[in-house]
Design an enzyme around this catalytic site. Sequence first.
Site, PDB file in Angstrom:
ATOM      1  N   TYR A  19     -36.758  99.007 -46.653  1.00  0.00           N
ATOM      2  CA  TYR A  19     -35.515  99.397 -46.993  1.00  0.00           C
ATOM      3  C   TYR A  19     -35.112 100.630 -46.048  1.00  0.00           C
ATOM      4  O   TYR A  19     -35.594 101.299 -45.539  1.00  0.00           O
ATOM      5  CB  TYR A  19     -35.770  99.999 -48.328  1.00  0.00           C
ATOM      6  CG  TYR A  19     -35.982  98.887 -49.362  1.00  0.00           C
ATOM      7  CD1 TYR A  19     -35.946  97.541 -49.122  1.00  0.00           C
ATOM      8  CD2 TYR A  19     -36.483  99.406 -50.719  1.00  0.00           C
ATOM      9  CE1 TYR A  19     -36.208  96.810 -50.303  1.00  0.00           C
ATOM     10  CE2 TYR A  19     -36.820  98.436 -51.626  1.00  0.00           C
ATOM     11  CZ  TYR A  19     -37.012  97.087 -51.387  1.00  0.00           C
ATOM     12  OH  TYR A  19     -37.407  96.088 -52.419  1.00  0.00           O
ATOM     13  N   ARG A  55     -43.633  89.815 -49.777  1.00  0.00           N
ATOM     14  CA  ARG A  55     -43.408  88.320 -50.090  1.00  0.00           C
ATOM     15  C   ARG A  55     -44.355  87.706 -49.577  1.00  0.00           C
ATOM     16  O   ARG A  55     -45.136  87.821 -48.546  1.00  0.00           O
ATOM     17  CB  ARG A  55     -42.272  88.060 -49.291  1.00  0.00           C
ATOM     18  CG  ARG A  55     -40.800  88.114 -50.069  1.00  0.00           C
ATOM     19  CD  ARG A  55     -39.710  87.430 -49.538  1.00  0.00           C
ATOM     20  NE  ARG A  55     -38.455  87.560 -50.161  1.00  0.00           N
ATOM     21  CZ  ARG A  55     -38.118  86.662 -51.532  1.00  0.00           C
ATOM     22  NH1 ARG A  55     -38.794  85.865 -51.788  1.00  0.00           N
ATOM     23  NH2 ARG A  55     -37.014  87.130 -52.213  1.00  0.00           N
ATOM     24  N   SER A  69     -45.225  90.758 -55.013  1.00  0.00           N
ATOM     25  CA  SER A  69     -43.982  90.573 -55.373  1.00  0.00           C
ATOM     26  C   SER A  69     -43.469  89.221 -54.942  1.00  0.00           C
ATOM     27  O   SER A  69     -44.132  88.738 -53.787  1.00  0.00           O
ATOM     28  CB  SER A  69     -43.136  91.948 -54.580  1.00  0.00           C
ATOM     29  OG  SER A  69     -41.875  91.448 -54.752  1.00  0.00           O
ATOM     30  N   GLN A 107     -43.487  91.821 -58.739  1.00  0.00           N
ATOM     31  CA  GLN A 107     -42.014  92.182 -58.719  1.00  0.00           C
ATOM     32  C   GLN A 107     -41.152  90.716 -58.384  1.00  0.00           C
ATOM     33  O   GLN A 107     -41.463  90.178 -57.496  1.00  0.00           O
ATOM     34  CB  GLN A 107     -41.629  93.324 -58.022  1.00  0.00           C
ATOM     35  CG  GLN A 107     -40.222  93.841 -57.943  1.00  0.00           C
ATOM     36  CD  GLN A 107     -40.031  95.143 -57.228  1.00  0.00           C
ATOM     37  OE1 GLN A 107     -39.077  94.835 -56.073  1.00  0.00           O
ATOM     38  NE2 GLN A 107     -40.718  96.151 -57.618  1.00  0.00           N
ATOM     39  N   GLY A 118     -31.095  99.193 -59.092  1.00  0.00           N
ATOM     40  CA  GLY A 118     -30.822  99.362 -57.514  1.00  0.00           C
ATOM     41  C   GLY A 118     -29.453 100.080 -57.601  1.00  0.00           C
ATOM     42  O   GLY A 118     -29.132 100.435 -56.372  1.00  0.00           O
ATOM     43  N   ARG A 173     -24.262 104.947 -63.827  1.00  0.00           N
ATOM     44  CA  ARG A 173     -24.919 103.553 -64.145  1.00  0.00           C
ATOM     45  C   ARG A 173     -26.340 103.707 -64.366  1.00  0.00           C
ATOM     46  O   ARG A 173     -26.871 102.747 -65.261  1.00  0.00           O
ATOM     47  CB  ARG A 173     -24.806 102.454 -62.970  1.00  0.00           C
ATOM     48  CG  ARG A 173     -23.412 102.179 -63.021  1.00  0.00           C
ATOM     49  CD  ARG A 173     -23.066 101.273 -61.849  1.00  0.00           C
ATOM     50  NE  ARG A 173     -21.720 100.693 -61.669  1.00  0.00           N
ATOM     51  CZ  ARG A 173     -20.826 100.409 -60.754  1.00  0.00           C
ATOM     52  NH1 ARG A 173     -21.357 100.584 -59.332  1.00  0.00           N
ATOM     53  NH2 ARG A 173     -19.548  99.964 -60.736  1.00  0.00           N
TER      54      ARG A 173
HETATM   55  N1  LIG Z   1     -39.439  92.723 -54.354  1.00  0.00           N
HETATM   56  C1  LIG Z   1     -38.315  92.208 -53.681  1.00  0.00           C
HETATM   57  O1  LIG Z   1     -38.312  91.252 -53.022  1.00  0.00           O
HETATM   58  C2  LIG Z   1     -37.112  93.022 -53.926  1.00  0.00           C
HETATM   59  C3  LIG Z   1     -35.859  92.555 -53.501  1.00  0.00           C
HETATM   60  C4  LIG Z   1     -34.614  93.284 -53.626  1.00  0.00           C
HETATM   61  C5  LIG Z   1     -34.498  94.410 -54.231  1.00  0.00           C
HETATM   62  N2  LIG Z   1     -35.760  94.861 -54.999  1.00  0.00           N
HETATM   63  C6  LIG Z   1     -35.851  96.116 -55.570  1.00  0.00           C
HETATM   64  O2  LIG Z   1     -34.934  96.097 -56.733  1.00  0.00           O
HETATM   65  C7  LIG Z   1     -34.172  97.073 -56.747  1.00  0.00           C
HETATM   66  C8  LIG Z   1     -32.641  96.639 -57.317  1.00  0.00           C
HETATM   67  O3  LIG Z   1     -32.173  95.865 -56.692  1.00  0.00           O
HETATM   68  P1  LIG Z   1     -30.446  95.627 -56.313  1.00  0.00           P
HETATM   69  O4  LIG Z   1     -29.963  96.683 -55.810  1.00  0.00           O
HETATM   70  O5  LIG Z   1     -30.371  94.118 -55.743  1.00  0.00           O
HETATM   71  O6  LIG Z   1     -30.249  95.397 -58.055  1.00  0.00           O
HETATM   72  P2  LIG Z   1     -29.225  95.536 -58.845  1.00  0.00           P
HETATM   73  O7  LIG Z   1     -29.179  96.826 -59.605  1.00  0.00           O
HETATM   74  O8  LIG Z   1     -28.754  94.142 -59.698  1.00  0.00           O
HETATM   75  O9  LIG Z   1     -27.666  95.775 -57.993  1.00  0.00           O
HETATM   76  C9  LIG Z   1     -27.157  97.157 -57.649  1.00  0.00           C
HETATM   77  C10 LIG Z   1     -25.962  96.941 -56.736  1.00  0.00           C
HETATM   78  O10 LIG Z   1     -25.137  96.167 -57.410  1.00  0.00           O
HETATM   79  C11 LIG Z   1     -23.898  97.066 -57.389  1.00  0.00           C
HETATM   80  N3  LIG Z   1     -22.908  97.181 -58.262  1.00  0.00           N
HETATM   81  C12 LIG Z   1     -21.703  96.981 -58.709  1.00  0.00           C
HETATM   82  N4  LIG Z   1     -21.238  97.065 -59.729  1.00  0.00           N
HETATM   83  C13 LIG Z   1     -22.162  97.239 -60.675  1.00  0.00           C
HETATM   84  C14 LIG Z   1     -22.720  97.589 -62.091  1.00  0.00           C
HETATM   85  N5  LIG Z   1     -21.448  97.354 -62.685  1.00  0.00           N
HETATM   86  N6  LIG Z   1     -23.350  97.693 -62.475  1.00  0.00           N
HETATM   87  C15 LIG Z   1     -24.765  97.990 -61.476  1.00  0.00           C
HETATM   88  N7  LIG Z   1     -24.510  97.823 -60.111  1.00  0.00           N
HETATM   89  C16 LIG Z   1     -23.416  97.506 -59.972  1.00  0.00           C
HETATM   90  C17 LIG Z   1     -24.352  98.579 -57.151  1.00  0.00           C
HETATM   91  O11 LIG Z   1     -23.599  99.462 -56.359  1.00  0.00           O
HETATM   92  P3  LIG Z   1     -23.557 101.023 -56.842  1.00  0.00           P
HETATM   93  O12 LIG Z   1     -24.770 101.460 -56.075  1.00  0.00           O
HETATM   94  O13 LIG Z   1     -22.142 101.456 -56.511  1.00  0.00           O
HETATM   95  O14 LIG Z   1     -23.722 101.142 -58.428  1.00  0.00           O
HETATM   96  C18 LIG Z   1     -25.623  98.178 -56.071  1.00  0.00           C
HETATM   97  O15 LIG Z   1     -24.906  97.960 -54.916  1.00  0.00           O
HETATM   98  C19 LIG Z   1     -33.997  97.636 -55.229  1.00  0.00           C
HETATM   99  O16 LIG Z   1     -33.730  98.898 -55.179  1.00  0.00           O
HETATM  100  C20 LIG Z   1     -35.344  97.313 -54.717  1.00  0.00           C
HETATM  101  O17 LIG Z   1     -36.067  98.481 -55.245  1.00  0.00           O
HETATM  102  C21 LIG Z   1     -36.957  94.274 -54.544  1.00  0.00           C
END
Ligand SMILES: NC(=O)c1ccc[n+]([C@@H]2O[C@H](COP(=O)([O-])OP(=O)(O)OC[C@H]3O[C@@H](n4cnc5c(N)ncnc54)[C@H](OP(=O)(O)O)[C@@H]3O)[C@@H](O)[C@H]2O)c1
Length: 309
Positions: free
Chosen positions: A50, A120, A149, A171, A274, A280
């Site tokens: 990351y 992965r 994961s 995960q 995330g 949020r």
């Molecule tokens: N194991 C894996 O392969 C894998 C892959 C991907 C991620 N992850 C983990 O999962 C975590 C979450 O993933 P993610 O960031 O893709 O998930 P998420 O929480 O679904 O998405 C967050 C993203 O959406 C944006 N967003 C826009 N509008 C939103 C709203 N109304 N509510 C919430 N978010 C909004 C956020 O922007 P703002 O920041 O401006 O709110 C942020 O960029 C990562 O931090 C990581 O730790 C793991």
Amino acid sequence: MKRIPLGQTEAPNVVLGLMRIADKTDDEIRHLVATARDAGIDFFDHADVYGRALHGCESRFAEAMQLSPSERAEITIQTKAGIVGDGPYFDFSYEHLIESVEGSLRALQTDYIDILLLHRPDALVEPEEVARAFDELEASGKVRAFGVSNHTPRQIDLLATAVSQPLVANQLQLSITHAPIIAQGVASNMVGTDQSLTIDGGGILDYCRIKGITVQAWSPFQAGFFTGTFLGSDDYPELNAVIDRLAAAYDVPAIAIATAWITRHPAEMQVVLGTTSPERVAGAALGSDIPLSRSEWYELFRAAGHKVP
Ligand SMILES: NC(=O)c1ccc[n+]([C@@H]2O[C@H](COP(=O)([O-])OP(=O)(O)OC[C@H]3O[C@@H](n4cnc5c(N)ncnc54)[C@H](OP(=O)(O)O)[C@@H]3O)[C@@H](O)[C@H]2O)c1
């Protein structure tokens, strides 16, 4: 904040992922983490890959937080290894896993990782090599627990032929709109619907429940694979109408209902947030223990476009 079993210990069912903090200031990171802590989130998800540079987000977290030993002991730090971004390709070799963990320890400015996940599946995995790395990391006290994961049931079984430590977490991508690990089972054995196709290696959610492996839901608000959130999106009018109605009924923000759709599931999954917005995070945390009824849960599922035959 509801807490759920995780391996030999327990953890909150909403946790904070730090994949998106690379460009955040120290103050922004401290505010984000403090808001999470106030909401009962003491569990933080990282990965070596990351950030713009290797270990970038891990470093930003440690630089901003400057945790004292007692503050470090209060939280669970989970990180991941096994992706080589420069390619990309996957590498579960002994050398790569050891090198990745050493890098994470330096970047996180800590002498132990609470949970290490294999990020992965590596097509070239040799379970004995993973076992050698895990044994050494455990014996040295550098890693306290292990998981995976994006793994299928058979990939977990294969690792377990050599790995002696319990795999405490898997995960997996899961949101209301991206839910094959749930939706496939609902439409199983139905000809003519893609939803019945097994794309998760076959019953991974049930497998994890049977084995006591905690499922951690990543991208809980993304419509698809990093395609933007479904919350408030014009592409999901029916879903957002249901979410907004339930949010009003439970007197919480919409993001709490999207969180609750996952936490309500009896598998006792963890939602990996995330967002980098403290507001949020606080809103999502309110979805930790909302008692959605079966009909409400299924209404959200149907409104997201899944079939209930
Ligand atoms: N194991 C894996 O392969 C894998 C892959 C991907 C991620 N992850 C983990 O999962 C975590 C979450 O993933 P993610 O960031 O893709 O998930 P998420 O929480 O679904 O998405 C967050 C993203 O959406 C944006 N967003 C826009 N509008 C939103 C709203 N109304 N509510 C919430 N978010 C909004 C956020 O922007 P703002 O920041 O401006 O709110 C942020 O960029 C990562 O931090 C990581 O730790 C793991």
